[in-house]
Structures are given as structure tokens and as C-alpha cells.
Motif scaffolding. Structure first.
Motif, PDB file in Angstrom:
ATOM      1  N   GLY A 162       0.678  -1.176  -0.033  1.00 15.15           N
ATOM      2  CA  GLY A 162       0.112  -0.074   0.091  1.00 15.15           C
ATOM      3  C   GLY A 162       0.941   0.951   0.191  1.00 15.15           C
ATOM      4  O   GLY A 162       0.480   2.311  -0.906  1.00 15.15           O
ATOM      5  N   GLU A 163       1.778   1.062   0.694  1.00  9.29           N
ATOM      6  CA  GLU A 163       2.956   2.416   0.939  1.00  9.29           C
ATOM      7  C   GLU A 163       3.512   2.675  -0.585  1.00  9.29           C
ATOM      8  O   GLU A 163       3.794   3.666  -1.126  1.00  9.29           O
ATOM      9  N   THR A 164       4.044   1.560  -1.534  1.00 15.54           N
ATOM     10  CA  THR A 164       4.636   1.566  -2.733  1.00 15.54           C
ATOM     11  C   THR A 164       3.422   2.185  -3.531  1.00 15.54           C
ATOM     12  O   THR A 164       3.998   3.108  -4.221  1.00 15.54           O
ATOM     13  N   LYS A 165       2.467   1.880  -3.549  1.00 18.46           N
ATOM     14  CA  LYS A 165       1.386   2.459  -4.503  1.00 18.46           C
ATOM     15  C   LYS A 165       0.714   3.857  -4.079  1.00 18.46           C
ATOM     16  O   LYS A 165       0.816   4.782  -4.906  1.00 18.46           O
ATOM     17  N   ALA A 166       0.894   4.220  -2.732  1.00 18.72           N
ATOM     18  CA  ALA A 166       1.024   5.571  -2.428  1.00 18.72           C
ATOM     19  C   ALA A 166       1.893   6.445  -2.936  1.00 18.72           C
ATOM     20  O   ALA A 166       1.798   7.576  -3.407  1.00 18.72           O
ATOM     21  N   VAL A 178      -6.061   5.864  -5.530  1.00 17.93           N
ATOM     22  CA  VAL A 178      -6.313   4.409  -5.485  1.00 17.93           C
ATOM     23  C   VAL A 178      -6.984   3.949  -4.057  1.00 17.93           C
ATOM     24  O   VAL A 178      -6.723   4.516  -3.212  1.00 17.93           O
ATOM     25  N   HIS A 179      -7.547   2.943  -4.350  1.00 18.80           N
ATOM     26  CA  HIS A 179      -8.331   2.512  -3.166  1.00 18.80           C
ATOM     27  C   HIS A 179      -8.774   1.049  -3.242  1.00 18.80           C
ATOM     28  O   HIS A 179      -8.749   0.548  -4.288  1.00 18.80           O
ATOM     29  N   SER A 180      -9.365   0.480  -2.206  1.00 15.99           N
ATOM     30  CA  SER A 180     -10.002  -0.853  -2.397  1.00 15.99           C
ATOM     31  C   SER A 180      -9.130  -1.750  -2.835  1.00 15.99           C
ATOM     32  O   SER A 180      -9.554  -2.848  -3.645  1.00 15.99           O
ATOM     33  N   PRO A 181      -8.050  -2.117  -2.343  1.00 16.05           N
ATOM     34  CA  PRO A 181      -6.933  -3.051  -3.104  1.00 16.05           C
ATOM     35  C   PRO A 181      -7.489  -4.646  -2.762  1.00 16.05           C
ATOM     36  O   PRO A 181      -7.928  -4.897  -1.651  1.00 16.05           O
ATOM     37  N   ILE A 182      -7.454  -5.534  -3.685  1.00 11.90           N
ATOM     38  CA  ILE A 182      -7.653  -6.815  -3.603  1.00 11.90           C
ATOM     39  C   ILE A 182      -6.289  -7.460  -3.909  1.00 11.90           C
ATOM     40  O   ILE A 182      -5.769  -7.275  -4.861  1.00 11.90           O
ATOM     41  N   ILE A 213      -5.180  -5.711  -7.391  1.00  8.96           N
ATOM     42  CA  ILE A 213      -6.273  -4.886  -8.275  1.00  8.96           C
ATOM     43  C   ILE A 213      -6.700  -3.704  -7.300  1.00  8.96           C
ATOM     44  O   ILE A 213      -7.076  -3.795  -6.200  1.00  8.96           O
ATOM     45  N   TRP A 214      -6.348  -2.533  -7.765  1.00  7.90           N
ATOM     46  CA  TRP A 214      -6.848  -1.137  -7.188  1.00  7.90           C
ATOM     47  C   TRP A 214      -7.850  -0.637  -8.062  1.00  7.90           C
ATOM     48  O   TRP A 214      -7.534  -0.293  -9.280  1.00  7.90           O
ATOM     49  N   ALA A 215      -8.909  -0.117  -7.586  1.00  7.94           N
ATOM     50  CA  ALA A 215      -9.612   0.824  -8.059  1.00  7.94           C
ATOM     51  C   ALA A 215      -9.004   2.324  -8.187  1.00  7.94           C
ATOM     52  O   ALA A 215      -8.187   2.656  -7.285  1.00  7.94           O
ATOM     53  N   MET A 216      -9.265   3.005  -9.429  1.00 10.20           N
ATOM     54  CA  MET A 216      -8.457   4.173  -9.521  1.00 10.20           C
ATOM     55  C   MET A 216      -9.329   5.349 -10.009  1.00 10.20           C
ATOM     56  O   MET A 216     -10.611   5.022 -10.463  1.00 10.20           O
ATOM     57  N   GLN A 217      -8.940   6.373  -9.816  1.00  8.93           N
ATOM     58  CA  GLN A 217      -9.399   7.554 -10.414  1.00  8.93           C
ATOM     59  C   GLN A 217      -8.521   8.645 -10.573  1.00  8.93           C
ATOM     60  O   GLN A 217      -7.568   8.560  -9.833  1.00  8.93           O
ATOM     61  N   ASP A 218      -8.310   9.104 -11.817  1.00 11.89           N
ATOM     62  CA  ASP A 218      -7.395  10.083 -12.235  1.00 11.89           C
ATOM     63  C   ASP A 218      -8.090  11.309 -12.777  1.00 11.89           C
ATOM     64  O   ASP A 218      -9.049  11.355 -13.545  1.00 11.89           O
ATOM     65  N   GLY A 269     -11.435   3.461 -13.297  1.00  9.45           N
ATOM     66  CA  GLY A 269     -10.861   2.034 -13.679  1.00  9.45           C
ATOM     67  C   GLY A 269     -10.304   1.467 -12.670  1.00  9.45           C
ATOM     68  O   GLY A 269     -10.534   1.262 -11.550  1.00  9.45           O
ATOM     69  N   HIS A 270      -9.414   0.328 -13.220  1.00 13.58           N
ATOM     70  CA  HIS A 270      -8.527  -0.395 -12.303  1.00 13.58           C
ATOM     71  C   HIS A 270      -6.932  -0.396 -12.792  1.00 13.58           C
ATOM     72  O   HIS A 270      -6.757  -0.468 -13.890  1.00 13.58           O
ATOM     73  N   TYR A 271      -6.377  -0.614 -11.968  1.00 11.81           N
ATOM     74  CA  TYR A 271      -4.848  -0.905 -12.031  1.00 11.81           C
ATOM     75  C   TYR A 271      -4.789  -2.441 -11.701  1.00 11.81           C
ATOM     76  O   TYR A 271      -5.188  -2.978 -10.575  1.00 11.81           O
ATOM     77  N   HIS A 272      -4.083  -3.175 -12.555  1.00  6.39           N
ATOM     78  CA  HIS A 272      -3.928  -4.528 -12.319  1.00  6.39           C
ATOM     79  C   HIS A 272      -2.474  -4.895 -12.112  1.00  6.39           C
ATOM     80  O   HIS A 272      -1.792  -4.675 -13.239  1.00  6.39           O
ATOM     81  N   GLU A 273      -2.064  -5.172 -11.006  1.00  4.43           N
ATOM     82  CA  GLU A 273      -0.607  -5.074 -10.789  1.00  4.43           C
ATOM     83  C   GLU A 273      -0.010  -6.263 -10.141  1.00  4.43           C
ATOM     84  O   GLU A 273      -0.785  -7.053  -9.531  1.00  4.43           O
ATOM     85  N   HIS A 274       1.332  -6.581 -10.571  1.00  3.80           N
ATOM     86  CA  HIS A 274       2.345  -7.768 -10.019  1.00  3.80           C
ATOM     87  C   HIS A 274       3.327  -7.155  -9.121  1.00  3.80           C
ATOM     88  O   HIS A 274       4.000  -6.184  -9.803  1.00  3.80           O
TER      89      HIS A 274
END
Length: 161
Positions: free
Chosen positions: A13-17, A74-78, A90-95, A116-121
Motif C-alpha cells: 500500500g505504501e508503494t502504491k501511495a 487508488v483504493h479498495s485493493p484486492i 487490483i486497485w480501483a482508481m480515479q485520475d 478504472g483499475h490498476y492490475h499489478e504484480h
């Protein structure tokens, strides 16, 4: 869920922030540090391109938004943790992007707001930090904004023809 997984969730979460903050503040060194060197970024589902390699990707993103005012949320990570120690998120996103005068793609276009969504590894690197190794951006909806306060739905490249 054990303490190791909780710590990993917080670190990811900190990386994504950091990703959002450094992109929006144009801290390109900090932005690059969010990724592995072999990064694959795929924005084709949202009308963009596929890039491979951290340095090339950061250079392309920088050219795209250097003069734009941006805000990424971004929010609501799965999060799913894999047997090899990596994680898929998977992050919900708004830009919101307000283009600089050099990046206006059509007359009167000033920017867009997308959802939309970010799908990340993610991989945990040798220095103990979690970084994004693959990213795919998908959009569910986007509005284009024009001079005079006009807003129109943007074409959705992922929508069936």
C-alpha cells in the motif's frame, strides 16, 4: 493472516501511495523507484501502449504528463499472495489530468477524469522493498473536459465495437 502478510499488505500500500504521490508531484526518481528494472506497463486497454523496462517507461510517462496537473487516487485493493512470494493486486482508481498547453490533443480539450483499475504484480526486491513489476491500466469510464466547462464522455477503447 499472519504478521508477515499484514506487513506485506502495508508495504505494498505504501508503494502504491508513493507511486501516486511521485507521479503527481513529478518526482521522477521517486516514481522510478516504485518499479522493478524489468517493469512491463500495459496501458493498451485504456487507449495507450505497452512498454517494457523501467527507464523507458518512466521516460514515456514523463513526456506524457510533465506539463500536466494530475491527481491519482487508488483504493479498495484486492491482494493475492503467490507461492513464489510475489503478490497480485487490483486497485480501483480515479485520475484527473489537466493537460499543459503543449499536450492538447484536439481543439479545446483541457483534460480528462477517468475511472478504472490498476492490475499489478509486485515483487519484494533484494533491498526488502515491494515494487511493481507489471501494471495494466483498464478504464471503465472517462470524461473529456473542454474549454468553457463542457464535459463529454470519452470513447472507451475497451468497449465492444
Amino acid at each position: 493472516m499472519d504478521i508477515t502478510e499484514i506487513e506485506a499488505r502495508i508495504a505494498i500500500g505504501e508503494t502504491k501511495a508513493r507511486y501516486c504521490l511521485t507521479l503527481d508531484t513529478k518526482d521522477w526518481a521517486g516514481y522510478a523507484d516504485c518499479f522493478t528494472e524489468d517493469l512491463e506497463m500495459d496501458t493498451r486497454p485504456s487507449g495507450g501502449i505497452l512498454t517494457v523496462g523501467r527507464d523507458e517507461t518512466v521516460a514515456i510517462v514523463r513526456r506524457s504528463v510533465e506539463t500536466a496537473a494530475t491527481c491519482h487516487h487508488v483504493h479498495s485493493p484486492i491482494m493475492t499472495f503467490n507461492m513464489d512470494g510475489s503478490a497480485d493486486v487490483i486497485w480501483a482508481m480515479q485520475d484527473r489530468v489537466v493537460w499543459g498547453p503543449d499536450r492538447r490533443f484536439e481543439p479545446g480539450l483541457t483534460g480528462h477524469t477517468g475511472f478504472g483499475h490498476y492490475h499489478e504484480h509486485y515483487r519484494k526486491c533484494a533491498d526488502g522493498r515491494w515494487r511493481i513489476a507489471r501494471q495494466k491500466l483498464t478504464r471503465l469510464y472517462s470524461d473529456n473536459h473542454y474549454e468553457g466547462g463542457i464535459t463529454k464522455p470519452a470513447p472507451n477503447p475497451a468497449a465492444p465495437a
